[in-house]
Motif scaffolding. Structure first.
Motif, PDB file in Angstrom:
ATOM      1  N   LYS A  48      14.743   2.183   4.009  1.00  0.00           N
ATOM      2  CA  LYS A  48      15.342   3.208   3.146  1.00  0.00           C
ATOM      3  C   LYS A  48      14.651   3.265   1.785  1.00  0.00           C
ATOM      4  CE  LYS A  48      19.833   4.685   1.371  1.00  0.00           C
ATOM      5  NZ  LYS A  48      21.258   4.381   1.332  1.00  0.00           N
ATOM      6  N   GLU A  49      14.370   2.115   1.206  1.00  0.00           N
ATOM      7  CA  GLU A  49      13.770   2.077  -0.125  1.00  0.00           C
ATOM      8  C   GLU A  49      12.285   2.376  -0.134  1.00  0.00           C
ATOM      9  OE1 GLU A  49      14.736  -1.716  -1.824  1.00  0.00           O
ATOM     10  OE2 GLU A  49      16.727  -1.045  -2.439  1.00  0.00           O
ATOM     11  N   ASN A  50      11.591   2.108   0.962  1.00  0.00           N
ATOM     12  CA  ASN A  50      10.135   2.178   0.907  1.00  0.00           C
ATOM     13  C   ASN A  50       9.458   3.266   1.736  1.00  0.00           C
ATOM     14  OD1 ASN A  50       9.553  -0.130  -0.882  1.00  0.00           O
ATOM     15  ND2 ASN A  50      10.678  -1.231   0.698  1.00  0.00           N
ATOM     16  N   MET A  51      10.041   3.706   2.826  1.00  0.00           N
ATOM     17  CA  MET A  51       9.351   4.699   3.668  1.00  0.00           C
ATOM     18  C   MET A  51       9.156   6.029   2.950  1.00  0.00           C
ATOM     19  SD  MET A  51       8.109   3.460   6.332  1.00  0.00           S
ATOM     20  CE  MET A  51       7.504   5.019   6.945  1.00  0.00           C
ATOM     21  N   LEU A  52      10.147   6.463   2.213  1.00  0.00           N
ATOM     22  CA  LEU A  52      10.034   7.750   1.540  1.00  0.00           C
ATOM     23  C   LEU A  52       9.174   7.677   0.272  1.00  0.00           C
ATOM     24  CD1 LEU A  52      13.639   9.139   2.074  1.00  0.00           C
ATOM     25  CD2 LEU A  52      11.568   9.601   3.398  1.00  0.00           C
ATOM     26  N   LYS A  53       8.755   6.471  -0.098  1.00  0.00           N
ATOM     27  CA  LYS A  53       7.827   6.314  -1.219  1.00  0.00           C
ATOM     28  C   LYS A  53       6.382   6.578  -0.784  1.00  0.00           C
ATOM     29  CE  LYS A  53      10.528   2.994  -3.893  1.00  0.00           C
ATOM     30  NZ  LYS A  53      10.564   1.610  -4.398  1.00  0.00           N
ATOM     31  N   VAL A  54       6.136   6.565   0.516  1.00  0.00           N
ATOM     32  CA  VAL A  54       4.794   6.843   1.023  1.00  0.00           C
ATOM     33  C   VAL A  54       4.520   8.324   0.789  1.00  0.00           C
ATOM     34  CG1 VAL A  54       3.287   6.850   3.049  1.00  0.00           C
ATOM     35  CG2 VAL A  54       4.989   5.030   2.764  1.00  0.00           C
ATOM     36  N   LYS A  55       3.484   8.606   0.026  1.00  0.00           N
ATOM     37  CA  LYS A  55       3.165   9.989  -0.314  1.00  0.00           C
ATOM     38  C   LYS A  55       2.986  10.819   0.951  1.00  0.00           C
ATOM     39  CE  LYS A  55       0.030  12.799  -3.027  1.00  0.00           C
ATOM     40  NZ  LYS A  55      -1.117  12.803  -3.938  1.00  0.00           N
ATOM     41  N   GLY A  56       3.717  11.910   1.046  1.00  0.00           N
ATOM     42  CA  GLY A  56       3.610  12.809   2.187  1.00  0.00           C
ATOM     43  C   GLY A  56       4.662  12.599   3.249  1.00  0.00           C
ATOM     44  N   VAL A  57       5.372  11.471   3.225  1.00  0.00           N
ATOM     45  CA  VAL A  57       6.426  11.231   4.210  1.00  0.00           C
ATOM     46  C   VAL A  57       7.664  12.001   3.774  1.00  0.00           C
ATOM     47  CG1 VAL A  57       7.985   9.519   5.225  1.00  0.00           C
ATOM     48  CG2 VAL A  57       5.551   9.001   4.969  1.00  0.00           C
ATOM     49  N   THR A  70      10.284   7.387  14.145  1.00  0.00           N
ATOM     50  CA  THR A  70       9.704   8.722  14.162  1.00  0.00           C
ATOM     51  C   THR A  70       9.591   9.174  12.716  1.00  0.00           C
ATOM     52  OG1 THR A  70      10.739   9.189  16.286  1.00  0.00           O
ATOM     53  CG2 THR A  70       9.929  11.081  15.035  1.00  0.00           C
ATOM     54  N   VAL A  71       8.364   9.482  12.314  1.00  0.00           N
ATOM     55  CA  VAL A  71       8.086   9.833  10.926  1.00  0.00           C
ATOM     56  C   VAL A  71       7.635  11.287  10.859  1.00  0.00           C
ATOM     57  CG1 VAL A  71       6.742   9.249   8.878  1.00  0.00           C
ATOM     58  CG2 VAL A  71       7.382   7.449  10.481  1.00  0.00           C
ATOM     59  N   TYR A  72       8.232  12.037   9.959  1.00  0.00           N
ATOM     60  CA  TYR A  72       7.855  13.423   9.702  1.00  0.00           C
ATOM     61  C   TYR A  72       7.109  13.432   8.372  1.00  0.00           C
ATOM     62  CZ  TYR A  72      11.315  14.161  13.304  1.00  0.00           C
ATOM     63  OH  TYR A  72      12.019  14.101  14.485  1.00  0.00           O
ATOM     64  N   TYR A  73       5.908  13.984   8.374  1.00  0.00           N
ATOM     65  CA  TYR A  73       5.060  13.882   7.196  1.00  0.00           C
ATOM     66  C   TYR A  73       4.206  15.140   7.012  1.00  0.00           C
ATOM     67  CZ  TYR A  73       1.393  12.865  10.582  1.00  0.00           C
ATOM     68  OH  TYR A  73       0.516  12.947  11.626  1.00  0.00           O
ATOM     69  N   ASN A  74       3.630  15.253   5.834  1.00  0.00           N
ATOM     70  CA  ASN A  74       2.715  16.339   5.511  1.00  0.00           C
ATOM     71  C   ASN A  74       1.297  15.822   5.757  1.00  0.00           C
ATOM     72  OD1 ASN A  74       0.970  18.173   4.276  1.00  0.00           O
ATOM     73  ND2 ASN A  74       2.368  18.580   2.589  1.00  0.00           N
ATOM     74  N   PRO A  75       0.592  16.362   6.765  1.00  0.00           N
ATOM     75  CA  PRO A  75      -0.748  15.862   7.078  1.00  0.00           C
ATOM     76  C   PRO A  75      -1.789  16.144   5.999  1.00  0.00           C
ATOM     77  CG  PRO A  75      -0.179  17.714   8.501  1.00  0.00           C
ATOM     78  CD  PRO A  75       1.038  17.389   7.693  1.00  0.00           C
ATOM     79  N   LYS A  76      -1.463  16.985   5.035  1.00  0.00           N
ATOM     80  CA  LYS A  76      -2.388  17.218   3.919  1.00  0.00           C
ATOM     81  C   LYS A  76      -2.296  16.096   2.890  1.00  0.00           C
ATOM     82  CE  LYS A  76      -2.651  22.218   4.194  1.00  0.00           C
ATOM     83  NZ  LYS A  76      -2.506  23.488   3.455  1.00  0.00           N
ATOM     84  N   LYS A  77      -1.215  15.311   2.947  1.00  0.00           N
ATOM     85  CA  LYS A  77      -1.005  14.257   1.954  1.00  0.00           C
ATOM     86  C   LYS A  77      -1.136  12.852   2.523  1.00  0.00           C
ATOM     87  CE  LYS A  77       1.939  17.032  -1.007  1.00  0.00           C
ATOM     88  NZ  LYS A  77       3.226  17.130  -1.692  1.00  0.00           N
TER      89      LYS A  77
END
Length: 113
Positions: A48-57, A70-77
Motif C-alpha cells: 500500500k505504501e510503496n507500489m503507488l510510489k512507482v512512477k507510472g503505476v 496485477t499492476v495497471y501502469y502508464n507505459p510512457k512512464k
C-alpha cells in the motif's frame, strides 16, 4: 457541411479512443506466503505504501490465492521490468526477479517461505 461535421466527429472519436489505450496491465507472480497479505501489517502496508510510489503505476490488485499482483501502469512512464524491481525491493520475488535479501529479512515470519 454535414459530411465535414461527420468527418470531424470520426476523427475526434478515433483520437480520444487511441488516448485511452495508453495504459498497460501486467500480471506478476509474487512470492507471498501468507493468506492474509492484504491486511498483514508487513505485506499489505508494504504494498500500500510503496507500489503507488512507482512512477507510472496507477493501481494494483493483489490476488492471494493465485499469488499474483496485477499492476495497471502508464507505459510512457514505466515498464514491467521496473515494476518487478520495485516489488523485489519490497522483499518479494517478482516473476524471475528475486527478492532483495535485506527487504526480505524485514518481512514478518508469516510472509516468508
Amino acid at each position: 457541411m454535414k459530411n465535414l461535421i461527420a468527418l470531424l466527429f470520426i476523427v475526434f472519436t478515433t483520437i480520444a479512443s487511441a488516448q485511452t489505450k495508453e495504459s498497460g496491465k501486467a500480471e506478476i507472480k509474487v512470492s507471498i506466503e501468507c493468506d492474509h497479505c492484504k491486511v498483514c501489517e508487513t505485506c499489505g502496508l508494504n504494498f500500500k505504501e510503496n507500489m503507488l510510489k512507482v512512477k507510472g503505476v496507477k493501481m494494483y490488485e493483489l490476488n492471494e490465492e493465485k499469488k499474483t499482483l496485477t499492476v495497471y501502469y502508464n507505459p510512457k512512464k514505466t515498464n514491467v521490468a521496473t515494476i518487478r524491481t520495485a516489488i523485489s525491493k519490497l522483499g518479494f520475488d517478482a516473476d524471475d526477479v528475486k527478492a532483495d535479501p535485506a527487504a526480505y529479512e524485514k518481512l514478518d515470519g508469516c510472509c516468508k517461505a
